[in-house]
Design a protein around this motif. Structure first.
Motif, mmCIF file in Angstrom:
data_model
loop_
_atom_site.group_PDB
_atom_site.id
_atom_site.type_symbol
_atom_site.label_atom_id
_atom_site.label_comp_id
_atom_site.label_asym_id
_atom_site.label_seq_id
_atom_site.Cartn_x
_atom_site.Cartn_y
_atom_site.Cartn_z
ATOM 1 N N UNK A 177 0.827 -1.212 0.000
ATOM 2 C CA UNK A 177 0.000 0.000 0.000
ATOM 3 C C UNK A 177 0.859 1.259 0.000
ATOM 4 N N UNK A 178 2.022 1.225 0.659
ATOM 5 C CA UNK A 178 2.925 2.386 0.632
ATOM 6 C C UNK A 178 3.529 2.545 -0.748
ATOM 7 N N UNK A 179 3.910 1.441 -1.376
ATOM 8 C CA UNK A 179 4.435 1.482 -2.735
ATOM 9 C C UNK A 179 3.372 2.034 -3.683
ATOM 10 N N UNK A 180 2.134 1.588 -3.522
ATOM 11 C CA UNK A 180 1.034 2.071 -4.361
ATOM 12 C C UNK A 180 0.828 3.571 -4.165
ATOM 13 N N UNK A 181 0.889 4.013 -2.922
ATOM 14 C CA UNK A 181 0.735 5.448 -2.653
ATOM 15 C C UNK A 181 1.866 6.239 -3.297
ATOM 16 N N UNK A 182 3.084 5.731 -3.217
ATOM 17 C CA UNK A 182 4.220 6.434 -3.818
ATOM 18 C C UNK A 182 4.097 6.505 -5.339
#
Length: 154
Positions: A28-33
């Protein structure tokens, strides 16, 4: 026929497992980035559109070439926000992220000019590797330039 479907399913699962994610980053952090990278490039391309380093054509190519990755990141981000905030709260959280990024980069990138952003966007548009988006996001969204970065050290 059954073997073919099994092979395709196994290959798909392996591809997901082998897709590089930034070290220590949750999906989810990768997706947000990745979503933030897309917004940053979109906003800065609009800001740079009147000068000699207009990179809107490169941004459109980047967006078209990576639409599957960009849409997947948006869906992953939204799903994570729905789990944490519910449907209404997720919509507000997505709006905050998008508006925050637009405001942050509305006056330009902190250390990259339009020419450097044009080159980076061209590189990303030409790349077939979706992991490059994660790497670019890590480097370009950092608080300052990184020495030796592939994208940010321009």
């Amino acid at each position: 026929m059954h073997i073919g479907k099994t092979f395709i399913a196994a290959a798909s699962a392996a591809a997901v497992l082998l897709t590089p994610v930034a070290a220590g980053a949750a999906p989810s952090q990768n997706a947000e980035n990745i979503r933030k990278l897309d917004i940053m490039l979109m906003v800065t391309s609009l800001r740079c559109r009147m000068g000699k380093d207009d990179f809107q054509p490169q941004y459109r190519k980047f967006s078209a070439n990576h639409i599957t990755t960009l849409n997947g990141a948006a869906r992953t981000l939204e799903a994570g926000l729905v789990k944490r905030h519910g449907a209404k709260g997720a919509k507000r959280a997505l709006d905050r992220i998008s508006v925050g990024m637009a405001n942050q980069y509305g006056q330009g990138h902190p250390w990259l000019d339009c020419g450097a952003l044009k080159d980076i966007t061209s590189d990303l548009a030409a790349s077939k590797n979706s992991a490059d988006l994660s790497l670019a996001a890590d480097e370009l969204l950092a608080s300052g330039p990184r020495n030796g970065g592939r994208f940010a050290a321009r």
